[in-house]
Design a protein around this motif. Structure first.
Motif, PDB file in Angstrom:
ATOM      1  N   VAL A   1     -45.818-195.673  23.599  1.00 24.41           N
ATOM      2  CA  VAL A   1     -45.612-196.130  22.228  1.00 24.41           C
ATOM      3  C   VAL A   1     -46.270-195.127  21.291  1.00 24.41           C
ATOM      4  O   VAL A   1     -47.474-194.853  21.407  1.00 24.41           O
ATOM      5  CB  VAL A   1     -46.222-197.534  22.023  1.00 24.41           C
ATOM      6  N   PHE A   2     -45.489-194.577  20.377  1.00 23.60           N
ATOM      7  CA  PHE A   2     -46.005-193.609  19.406  1.00 23.60           C
ATOM      8  C   PHE A   2     -47.026-194.281  18.492  1.00 23.60           C
ATOM      9  O   PHE A   2     -46.786-195.370  17.981  1.00 23.60           O
ATOM     10  CB  PHE A   2     -44.861-193.042  18.564  1.00 23.60           C
ATOM     11  N   LEU A   3     -48.171-193.631  18.276  1.00 23.43           N
ATOM     12  CA  LEU A   3     -49.189-194.155  17.373  1.00 23.43           C
ATOM     13  C   LEU A   3     -49.364-193.273  16.152  1.00 23.43           C
ATOM     14  O   LEU A   3     -49.308-193.756  15.028  1.00 23.43           O
ATOM     15  CB  LEU A   3     -50.533-194.309  18.097  1.00 23.43           C
ATOM     16  N   PHE A   4     -49.619-191.983  16.372  1.00 23.84           N
ATOM     17  CA  PHE A   4     -49.779-191.091  15.230  1.00 23.84           C
ATOM     18  C   PHE A   4     -49.590-189.642  15.647  1.00 23.84           C
ATOM     19  O   PHE A   4     -49.585-189.313  16.827  1.00 23.84           O
ATOM     20  CB  PHE A   4     -51.132-191.284  14.530  1.00 23.84           C
TER      21      PHE A   4
ATOM     22  N   ARG B   1     -50.936-180.582  14.998  1.00 26.31           N
ATOM     23  CA  ARG B   1     -50.705-179.979  16.316  1.00 26.31           C
ATOM     24  C   ARG B   1     -50.650-180.972  17.468  1.00 26.31           C
ATOM     25  O   ARG B   1     -50.426-180.563  18.607  1.00 26.31           O
ATOM     26  CB  ARG B   1     -51.806-178.950  16.611  1.00 26.31           C
ATOM     27  N   LEU B   2     -50.851-182.250  17.175  1.00 30.72           N
ATOM     28  CA  LEU B   2     -50.997-183.230  18.242  1.00 30.72           C
ATOM     29  C   LEU B   2     -50.136-184.470  18.012  1.00 30.72           C
ATOM     30  O   LEU B   2     -49.930-184.889  16.879  1.00 30.72           O
ATOM     31  CB  LEU B   2     -52.462-183.660  18.351  1.00 30.72           C
ATOM     32  N   ARG B   3     -49.696-185.050  19.110  1.00 29.30           N
ATOM     33  CA  ARG B   3     -48.970-186.330  19.088  1.00 29.30           C
ATOM     34  C   ARG B   3     -49.750-187.277  20.002  1.00 29.30           C
ATOM     35  O   ARG B   3     -50.134-186.899  21.106  1.00 29.30           O
ATOM     36  CB  ARG B   3     -47.549-186.143  19.606  1.00 29.30           C
ATOM     37  N   VAL B   4     -49.956-188.516  19.526  1.00 34.16           N
ATOM     38  CA  VAL B   4     -50.730-189.485  20.301  1.00 34.16           C
ATOM     39  C   VAL B   4     -49.882-190.727  20.542  1.00 34.16           C
ATOM     40  O   VAL B   4     -49.316-191.302  19.608  1.00 34.16           O
ATOM     41  CB  VAL B   4     -52.047-189.849  19.569  1.00 34.16           C
ATOM     42  N   GLU B   5     -49.802-191.109  21.835  1.00 37.06           N
ATOM     43  CA  GLU B   5     -49.035-192.268  22.250  1.00 37.06           C
ATOM     44  C   GLU B   5     -49.901-193.136  23.148  1.00 37.06           C
ATOM     45  O   GLU B   5     -50.767-192.632  23.858  1.00 37.06           O
ATOM     46  CB  GLU B   5     -47.786-191.836  23.025  1.00 37.06           C
TER      47      GLU B   5
ATOM     48  N   ALA C   1     -59.796-201.133  31.929  1.00 41.47           N
ATOM     49  CA  ALA C   1     -61.024-201.123  31.136  1.00 41.47           C
ATOM     50  C   ALA C   1     -60.784-200.893  29.644  1.00 41.47           C
ATOM     51  O   ALA C   1     -61.627-201.269  28.828  1.00 41.47           O
ATOM     52  CB  ALA C   1     -61.976-200.048  31.666  1.00 41.47           C
ATOM     53  N   SER C   2     -59.656-200.282  29.282  1.00 34.92           N
ATOM     54  CA  SER C   2     -59.476-199.888  27.886  1.00 34.92           C
ATOM     55  C   SER C   2     -58.007-199.624  27.587  1.00 34.92           C
ATOM     56  O   SER C   2     -57.168-199.669  28.477  1.00 34.92           O
ATOM     57  CB  SER C   2     -60.288-198.614  27.607  1.00 34.92           C
ATOM     58  N   ARG C   3     -57.762-199.332  26.324  1.00 37.03           N
ATOM     59  CA  ARG C   3     -56.446-198.842  25.918  1.00 37.03           C
ATOM     60  C   ARG C   3     -56.445-197.341  26.187  1.00 37.03           C
ATOM     61  O   ARG C   3     -57.415-196.649  25.880  1.00 37.03           O
ATOM     62  CB  ARG C   3     -56.211-199.114  24.439  1.00 37.03           C
ATOM     63  N   LEU C   4     -55.358-196.819  26.743  1.00 34.36           N
ATOM     64  CA  LEU C   4     -55.258-195.409  27.072  1.00 34.36           C
ATOM     65  C   LEU C   4     -54.253-194.742  26.145  1.00 34.36           C
ATOM     66  O   LEU C   4     -53.086-195.128  26.111  1.00 34.36           O
ATOM     67  CB  LEU C   4     -54.837-195.223  28.532  1.00 34.36           C
ATOM     68  N   LEU C   5     -54.743-193.760  25.403  1.00 38.43           N
ATOM     69  CA  LEU C   5     -53.902-192.982  24.510  1.00 38.43           C
ATOM     70  C   LEU C   5     -53.771-191.581  25.090  1.00 38.43           C
ATOM     71  O   LEU C   5     -54.759-190.976  25.527  1.00 38.43           O
ATOM     72  CB  LEU C   5     -54.506-192.903  23.108  1.00 38.43           C
ATOM     73  N   VAL C   6     -52.555-191.090  25.105  1.00 36.86           N
ATOM     74  CA  VAL C   6     -52.255-189.778  25.663  1.00 36.86           C
ATOM     75  C   VAL C   6     -52.060-188.801  24.510  1.00 36.86           C
ATOM     76  O   VAL C   6     -51.319-189.074  23.565  1.00 36.86           O
ATOM     77  CB  VAL C   6     -50.985-189.848  26.543  1.00 36.86           C
TER      78      VAL C   6
ATOM     79  N   GLN D   1     -45.582-179.300  24.089  1.00 37.45           N
ATOM     80  CA  GLN D   1     -44.992-180.525  24.619  1.00 37.45           C
ATOM     81  C   GLN D   1     -45.586-180.956  25.949  1.00 37.45           C
ATOM     82  O   GLN D   1     -44.881-181.476  26.812  1.00 37.45           O
ATOM     83  CB  GLN D   1     -43.465-180.377  24.756  1.00 37.45           C
ATOM     84  N   HIS D   2     -46.903-180.716  26.145  1.00 42.18           N
ATOM     85  CA  HIS D   2     -47.528-181.216  27.361  1.00 42.18           C
ATOM     86  C   HIS D   2     -48.861-181.881  27.029  1.00 42.18           C
ATOM     87  O   HIS D   2     -49.451-181.629  25.988  1.00 42.18           O
ATOM     88  CB  HIS D   2     -47.676-180.130  28.441  1.00 42.18           C
ATOM     89  N   ILE D   3     -49.289-182.734  27.936  1.00 41.05           N
ATOM     90  CA  ILE D   3     -50.509-183.515  27.745  1.00 41.05           C
ATOM     91  C   ILE D   3     -51.714-182.591  27.803  1.00 41.05           C
ATOM     92  O   ILE D   3     -51.847-181.798  28.729  1.00 41.05           O
ATOM     93  CB  ILE D   3     -50.616-184.617  28.813  1.00 41.05           C
ATOM     94  N   ILE D   4     -52.600-182.726  26.791  1.00 41.61           N
ATOM     95  CA  ILE D   4     -53.805-181.889  26.755  1.00 41.61           C
ATOM     96  C   ILE D   4     -55.086-182.717  26.782  1.00 41.61           C
ATOM     97  O   ILE D   4     -56.179-182.164  26.861  1.00 41.61           O
ATOM     98  CB  ILE D   4     -53.812-180.945  25.546  1.00 41.61           C
ATOM     99  N   GLY D   5     -54.957-184.044  26.673  1.00 42.36           N
ATOM    100  CA  GLY D   5     -56.151-184.872  26.687  1.00 42.36           C
ATOM    101  C   GLY D   5     -55.842-186.353  26.581  1.00 42.36           C
ATOM    102  O   GLY D   5     -54.675-186.771  26.611  1.00 42.36           O
ATOM    103  N   PHE D   6     -56.922-187.123  26.430  1.00 41.13           N
ATOM    104  CA  PHE D   6     -56.813-188.579  26.385  1.00 41.13           C
ATOM    105  C   PHE D   6     -57.833-189.152  25.405  1.00 41.13           C
ATOM    106  O   PHE D   6     -58.888-188.565  25.170  1.00 41.13           O
ATOM    107  CB  PHE D   6     -57.097-189.192  27.767  1.00 41.13           C
ATOM    108  N   ILE D   7     -57.498-190.324  24.864  1.00 42.94           N
ATOM    109  CA  ILE D   7     -58.428-191.143  24.084  1.00 42.94           C
ATOM    110  C   ILE D   7     -58.495-192.491  24.797  1.00 42.94           C
ATOM    111  O   ILE D   7     -57.484-193.000  25.286  1.00 42.94           O
ATOM    112  CB  ILE D   7     -57.950-191.363  22.641  1.00 42.94           C
ATOM    113  N   PHE D   8     -59.693-193.069  24.823  1.00 49.13           N
ATOM    114  CA  PHE D   8     -59.908-194.382  25.428  1.00 49.13           C
ATOM    115  C   PHE D   8     -60.489-195.288  24.356  1.00 49.13           C
ATOM    116  O   PHE D   8     -61.440-194.912  23.678  1.00 49.13           O
ATOM    117  CB  PHE D   8     -60.884-194.259  26.605  1.00 49.13           C
ATOM    118  N   ILE D   9     -59.921-196.483  24.207  1.00 52.13           N
ATOM    119  CA  ILE D   9     -60.408-197.443  23.209  1.00 52.13           C
ATOM    120  C   ILE D   9     -60.695-198.767  23.915  1.00 52.13           C
ATOM    121  O   ILE D   9     -59.812-199.348  24.553  1.00 52.13           O
ATOM    122  CB  ILE D   9     -59.379-197.687  22.088  1.00 52.13           C
ATOM    123  N   TYR D  10     -61.931-199.211  23.773  1.00 53.64           N
ATOM    124  CA  TYR D  10     -62.334-200.508  24.311  1.00 53.64           C
ATOM    125  C   TYR D  10     -62.753-201.390  23.151  1.00 53.64           C
ATOM    126  O   TYR D  10     -63.696-201.080  22.425  1.00 53.64           O
ATOM    127  CB  TYR D  10     -63.498-200.359  25.296  1.00 53.64           C
ATOM    128  N   GLU D  11     -62.015-202.483  22.948  1.00 52.50           N
ATOM    129  CA  GLU D  11     -62.329-203.428  21.884  1.00 52.50           C
ATOM    130  C   GLU D  11     -63.271-204.478  22.451  1.00 52.50           C
ATOM    131  O   GLU D  11     -62.951-205.125  23.446  1.00 52.50           O
ATOM    132  CB  GLU D  11     -61.047-204.061  21.362  1.00 52.50           C
TER     133      GLU D  11
END
Length: 176
Positions: A9-12, A16-20, A73-78, A85-95
């Motif tokens: 799911v697209f978030l923002f 230079r970056l796309r986060v889903e 454990a968390s929400r995973l953002l790619v 057009q390739h994955i370079i990292g991750f964000i983790f969100i724990y509410e």
């Protein structure tokens, strides 16, 4: 998250970056390349200060176990490079249920020192401010990780009072 038919799911997006956001019901044709990139990105230097389940990700099987644990454990953002057009990292969100969102982020070693972490977190703050019910973002940083501490401060995160004997410091960004 409203994952549609097993796809991200697209978030923002930033310059230079796309986060889903992804979840455990991810379609196989997206999951396998994600797991392979996790093997590539989760090098010892990248995960040195992270929990045990981030350590030793050297096979697709390890990456699959890591993926399931992270999603539990968390929400995973790619994070994807819009240029390559390739994955370079991750964000983790724990509410945590109190209006706080604990965040973690990582980029592969080859993407360090390019301003991408600043761009990524600036985009995350803007997105969270507009689209989430969080009242604050909390980021934990190893005491000796000067680059992350400087980055968070530059973005407006405030250092929280230290916990005696802790190896982490916490930084807070108020969204309200």
């Amino acid at each position: 998250m409203n994952q549609t038919a097993g796809f991200p799911v697209f978030l923002f997006e930033t310059e230079r970056l796309r986060v889903e956001e992804v979840g455990t019901c991810l379609a196989e044709d997206y999951l396998k390349p994600l797991l392979q990139r996790a093997v590539d990105l989760l090098s010892p230097a990248v995960v040195a200060a992270l929990p045990q389940y981030f350590q030793g990700i050297t096979t697709l099987k390890h990456a699959e176990q890591w993926f399931k644990q992270v999603c539990l454990a968390s929400r995973l953002l790619v994070v994807t490079s819009t240029k390559h057009q390739h994955i370079i990292g991750f964000i983790f969100i724990y509410e945590d249920g109190s209006g706080s969102a604990h965040i973690g982020y990582l980029l592969g070693e080859e993407y360090w020192r390019q301003g991408l972490a600043f761009e990524l977190l600036r985009g995350l703050v803007a997105w969270a401010s507009q689209h989430c019910n969080f009242t604050r973002l909390l980021a934990g940083v190893e005491v000796d990780n000067m680059a992350s501490k400087k980055l968070l401060t530059k973005l407006g995160f405030q250092r929280q009072p230290p916990v005696v004997g802790a190896s982490n410091e916490f930084y807070q960004y108020s969204l309200s």
